[in-house]
Design an enzyme around this catalytic site. Structure first.
Site, mmCIF file in Angstrom:
data_model
loop_
_atom_site.group_PDB
_atom_site.id
_atom_site.type_symbol
_atom_site.label_atom_id
_atom_site.label_comp_id
_atom_site.label_asym_id
_atom_site.label_seq_id
_atom_site.Cartn_x
_atom_site.Cartn_y
_atom_site.Cartn_z
ATOM 1 N N ASP A 69 0.743 -1.668 -0.114
ATOM 2 C CA ASP A 69 0.052 0.320 -0.236
ATOM 3 C C ASP A 69 0.815 1.277 0.246
ATOM 4 O O ASP A 69 2.008 1.660 1.122
ATOM 5 C CB ASP A 69 -0.906 0.306 0.983
ATOM 6 C CG ASP A 69 -1.652 1.428 1.487
ATOM 7 O OD1 ASP A 69 -1.580 1.827 2.789
ATOM 8 O OD2 ASP A 69 -1.723 1.724 0.625
ATOM 9 N N ASN A 123 -0.511 4.606 -0.840
ATOM 10 C CA ASN A 123 -1.226 5.918 -0.148
ATOM 11 C C ASN A 123 -2.003 5.740 1.453
ATOM 12 O O ASN A 123 -2.639 6.256 1.930
ATOM 13 C CB ASN A 123 -1.634 6.210 -0.990
ATOM 14 C CG ASN A 123 -3.011 5.101 -1.390
ATOM 15 O OD1 ASN A 123 -3.143 3.891 -0.506
ATOM 16 N ND2 ASN A 123 -4.309 5.606 -1.875
ATOM 17 N N ASP A 145 -4.051 3.787 2.877
ATOM 18 C CA ASP A 145 -5.185 3.756 2.949
ATOM 19 C C ASP A 145 -5.636 1.959 3.567
ATOM 20 O O ASP A 145 -7.007 1.813 3.776
ATOM 21 C CB ASP A 145 -6.401 4.055 1.934
ATOM 22 C CG ASP A 145 -5.709 3.150 0.711
ATOM 23 O OD1 ASP A 145 -6.546 2.797 -0.858
ATOM 24 O OD2 ASP A 145 -4.956 2.002 0.275
ATOM 25 N N ASP A 178 -1.708 -1.072 -3.556
ATOM 26 C CA ASP A 178 -2.572 -0.498 -5.397
ATOM 27 C C ASP A 178 -1.577 -0.346 -5.965
ATOM 28 O O ASP A 178 0.287 -1.100 -5.790
ATOM 29 C CB ASP A 178 -2.339 1.170 -4.808
ATOM 30 C CG ASP A 178 -1.223 1.669 -3.261
ATOM 31 O OD1 ASP A 178 -1.594 1.967 -3.000
ATOM 32 O OD2 ASP A 178 -0.461 1.446 -4.645
ATOM 33 N N ASP A 206 -9.125 -16.878 -16.334
ATOM 34 C CA ASP A 206 -10.206 -17.167 -15.389
ATOM 35 C C ASP A 206 -10.519 -18.189 -15.964
ATOM 36 O O ASP A 206 -11.286 -17.973 -16.244
ATOM 37 C CB ASP A 206 -10.282 -15.391 -14.627
ATOM 38 C CG ASP A 206 -10.836 -15.941 -13.221
ATOM 39 O OD1 ASP A 206 -9.513 -16.801 -11.860
ATOM 40 O OD2 ASP A 206 -12.040 -15.816 -13.415
ATOM 41 N N GLU A 213 -6.769 -20.949 -16.482
ATOM 42 C CA GLU A 213 -6.710 -21.099 -15.089
ATOM 43 C C GLU A 213 -8.061 -23.353 -15.246
ATOM 44 O O GLU A 213 -9.349 -22.236 -15.250
ATOM 45 C CB GLU A 213 -7.452 -20.445 -13.998
ATOM 46 C CG GLU A 213 -7.533 -21.298 -12.572
ATOM 47 C CD GLU A 213 -8.908 -20.073 -12.006
ATOM 48 O OE1 GLU A 213 -9.534 -20.142 -12.413
ATOM 49 O OE2 GLU A 213 -8.786 -20.368 -10.663
HETATM 50 O O1 ISL Z 1 -12.203 -24.169 -5.620
HETATM 51 C C1 ISL Z 1 -12.447 -22.536 -5.803
HETATM 52 C C2 ISL Z 1 -14.307 -22.661 -5.689
HETATM 53 O O2 ISL Z 1 -14.686 -23.495 -4.451
HETATM 54 C C3 ISL Z 1 -11.576 -21.574 -5.486
HETATM 55 O O3 ISL Z 1 -10.636 -21.749 -6.141
HETATM 56 C C4 ISL Z 1 -11.540 -21.287 -7.301
HETATM 57 O O4 ISL Z 1 -13.766 -20.497 -7.289
HETATM 58 C C5 ISL Z 1 -11.935 -21.801 -8.510
HETATM 59 O O5 ISL Z 1 -10.506 -21.756 -8.616
HETATM 60 C C6 ISL Z 1 -11.767 -20.395 -9.202
HETATM 61 O O6 ISL Z 1 -10.315 -19.028 -8.696
HETATM 62 C C7 ISL Z 1 -10.774 -18.115 -9.774
HETATM 63 O O7 ISL Z 1 -12.161 -18.365 -10.327
HETATM 64 C C8 ISL Z 1 -13.290 -17.492 -9.237
HETATM 65 C C9 ISL Z 1 -12.261 -15.853 -8.414
HETATM 66 O O8 ISL Z 1 -12.932 -15.989 -6.679
HETATM 67 C C10 ISL Z 1 -10.519 -16.432 -8.097
HETATM 68 O O9 ISL Z 1 -10.177 -15.879 -7.687
HETATM 69 C C11 ISL Z 1 -10.055 -17.125 -9.216
HETATM 70 O O10 ISL Z 1 -9.251 -17.682 -8.534
HETATM 71 C C12 ISL Z 1 -14.362 -16.843 -9.891
HETATM 72 O O11 ISL Z 1 -14.272 -15.544 -10.625
HETATM 73 CA CA CA Z 2 -3.297 1.945 -1.297
#
Ligand code: ISL
Ligand code: CA
Length: 555
Positions: free
Chosen positions: A23, A25, A27, A31, A201, A255
């Site tokens: 951080d 600043n 808060d 960041d 993701d 992922e």
């Molecule tokens: O097992 C899971 C859910 O029960 C978590 O590890 C995770 O939600 C999953 O691996 C997917 O993760 C990704 O998508 C999610 C987010 O919350 C996680 O931080 C992200 O890494 C939704 O965007």
């Molecule tokens: Ca900050």
């Protein structure tokens, strides 16, 4: 020597969860300027690539994984100028930046969803997945990962919308081509600014099952395998490659939550022109398939490693990681975070992670052996997943509060979201204000400043491992062979490239052991040993391995 290989196979990646990194600043929230101020730490470590968890405008229902504007920086993290300054500072250090692409879903406050929910004939209606209810209830029995049904009823248009995660995270409809066009455009926006690529993701979730039938039988215990098994995911990823990833030569890390090891090549085989690599979850989730902690054995761990390496074959590639912002701390989950063994076990685990035939990912704080947080009460947690579990399990009397808290004390995502411990000062030197999530009290013993001055620290062990990996292509590209897969606590494997063969010797437990080296193995040189190099036992062809031993040898 290995032929031309893409830069990301030789990279060592460091994951930053910006809210908890630094951080600048006062808060109490990390960041982008805070990241810029700490890049020297990463340069000394030897990191060449950063994966930044979402930095986009978000109402933070899921700490940034619910994006409201894909082309705007989250106010708490700073401005687009701060982003440009951070990227310039990363680039001039010869590092690269990978950002987080969250396009399976958006925030419910995204303009697209505001339009989509306003009426059934709005041009954005089909940007999301809307269905009629069945018998007054949700369209099917899909569960959401953060508790309850994966469907939310919207009275305004008398329909339900799909959200695999929180109701504030409506799933985008990838069957609708304008959605895909929007995603490719926003990817180009950030690539044109100079990012090197994307971590994607829950990307296998973008293709929904046709007709969205109910989950049946054992599918109900593993919904993520159904959600990741849609028929068009590879078509969509190939289109994304053709439209963006290929033309920009952008790196991509999917992922792959809900994808079996055997499926990895379908995402990463270069001939398929989809993704560069993926995160597969069997290893990181070995000790906690969900919120419950469960015991595991090192032979089980070694089996998964061997299977992943085998499936990658000679043309595929993997990632290696034992932690991230969704999992507990590496040393607490796989090592021993007691003061006696924390440093040694953290080093042993790092030695494994940085000697794989894969791109290694180091999660912020693991390079100094940060541990789980001593959570005791539900009020101390922030995570939307924890609150969903409490609502869905404790408030419905399915699981006693004490039982859930006992497991969360080992498995919660919040363990890896406590602020990075930079020094022994107040709040770990993370902030001059009040941190959004409590700093671990052990920051007085576990912090970057102290370790920078201690050549035997977890930090400098990581630094030496990264330097060794850079100096020896066998540690990156060499063939992998487990010499003793069934041994309960020794992990002995070789990495062989051309005429160079390297032995990695780990003893993953808190006791010493007289270990007979596998036949034909004589140790020529010890490159990197813990404080206790393996002490040869005269004439016996054996070595004495100290507790949590880690060493790397030329054979
Ligand atoms: O097992 C899971 C859910 O029960 C978590 O590890 C995770 O939600 C999953 O691996 C997917 O993760 C990704 O998508 C999610 C987010 O919350 C996680 O931080 C992200 O890494 C939704 O965007
Ligand atoms: Ca900050």
């Amino acid at each position: 020597m290995v032929g031309h290989t893409p830069w990301w196979k030789d990279a060592v990646v460091y994951q930053i969860y910006p809210r908890s990194f630094m951080d600048s600043n006062g808060d109490g929230i990390g960041d982008l300027n805070g990241i810029t101020s700490r890049l020297d730490h990463l340069q000394v470590l030897g990191i060449d690539t950063i994966w930044l968890s979402p930095h986009f405008d978000s109402p933070n229902a899921d700490n940034g994984y619910d994006i409201r504007d894909y082309r705007k920086v989250m106010a708490e993290f700073g401005t687009m100028d701060d982003f440009d300054r951070m990227l310039a500072a990363i680039t001039e250090r010869g590092m690269r930046l990978i950002i987080d692409l969250v396009v399976n879903h958006s925030s419910d406050q995204h303009e697209w969803f505001v339009q989509s929910r306003s009426s059934r004939d709005n041009p954005y209606r089909d940007y999301y997945v809307w269905r009629d209810g069945v018998d007054g209830g949700p369209p099917n029995n899909y569960p959401a990962f953060f508790g309850g049904s994966a469907w939310e009823y919207d009275a305004a248009t008398d329909q339900w919308y799909l959200h695999y995660f929180a109701p504030q995270q409506p799933d985008l409809n990838w069957e609708h081509e304008p959605v895909r066009r929007e995603v490719y455009d926003l990817m180009r926006f950030w690539l044109d600014k100079g990012v090197a690529g994307f971590r994607m993701d829950v990307i296998p979730f973008i293709s929904k099952q046709p007709g969205l039938p109910n989950l049946e039988g054992e599918q109900r215990a593993r919904p993520h395998y159904v959600y990741a098994g849609g028929p068009r995911v590879h078509e969509f990823l190939h289109e994304m490659h053709t439209e963006v990833l290929g033309p920009y030569d952008a790196v991509s890390v999917g992922e792959a939550f809900g994808v079996e090891v055997s499926e990895i090549p379908k995402f990463t085989d270069t001939a398929r022109e989809e993704l560069s690599m993926i995160f597969q979850f069997d290893l990181v989730r070995l000790g906690h398939p969900h919120w419950r902690q469960r015991s595991f054995t090192w032979p089980q761990f070694k089996r998964i490693v061997a299977d992943m390496d085998e499936v990658a074959g000679t043309t595929g590639w993997n990632t290696s990681f034992l932690a991230n912002h969704d999992n507990p701390r590496m040393v607490s989950q796989f090592g021993d975070d007691s003061p006696a063994w924390r440093e040694r076990s953290a080093k042993a685990l790092a030695t494994w992670n940085l000697t794989q035939r894969a791109t290694p990912f180091v999660y912020q704080g693991d390079e100094i052996g940060m541990t789980n947080y001593p959570f005791t009460d539900i009020e101390q947690y922030d995570d939307v997943e924890v609150k969903g579990l409490w609502r869905g399990l404790v408030e419905t009397d399915k699981v006693p509060a004490a039982e859930l808290l006992e497991h969360l004390a080992h498995t919660s995502r919040d363990h890896s979201r406590t602020p990075v411990q930079w020094s022994a000062e107040a709040e770990g030197g993370f902030t001059a204000g009040t941190p959004w999530l409590a700093v671990n009290p052990n920051h007085t013993e576990v912090n970057a400043a102290a370790q920078m001055m201690d050549d035997g620290s977890v930090f400098h062990h990581h630094r030496r491992l990264i330097a060794l990996r850079r100096a020896h292509p066998a540690l990156v590209h060499g063939a992998y062979r487990d010499l003793d897969p069934e041994h309960p606590t020794v992990f002995a494997y070789t990495r062989t490239l051309d005429d160079v063969s390297v032995l990695v010797l780990l003893h993953l437990c808190g006791d010493a052991l007289d270990y007979s080296l596998p036949a034909g193995v004589t140790i020529a040189d010890t490159w990197l040993a813990e404080a206790h190099a393996p002490e040869p036992i005269p004439g016996a062809g054996s070595v004495r391995l100290a507790a949590w031993h880690a060493s790397i040898h030329l054979l």
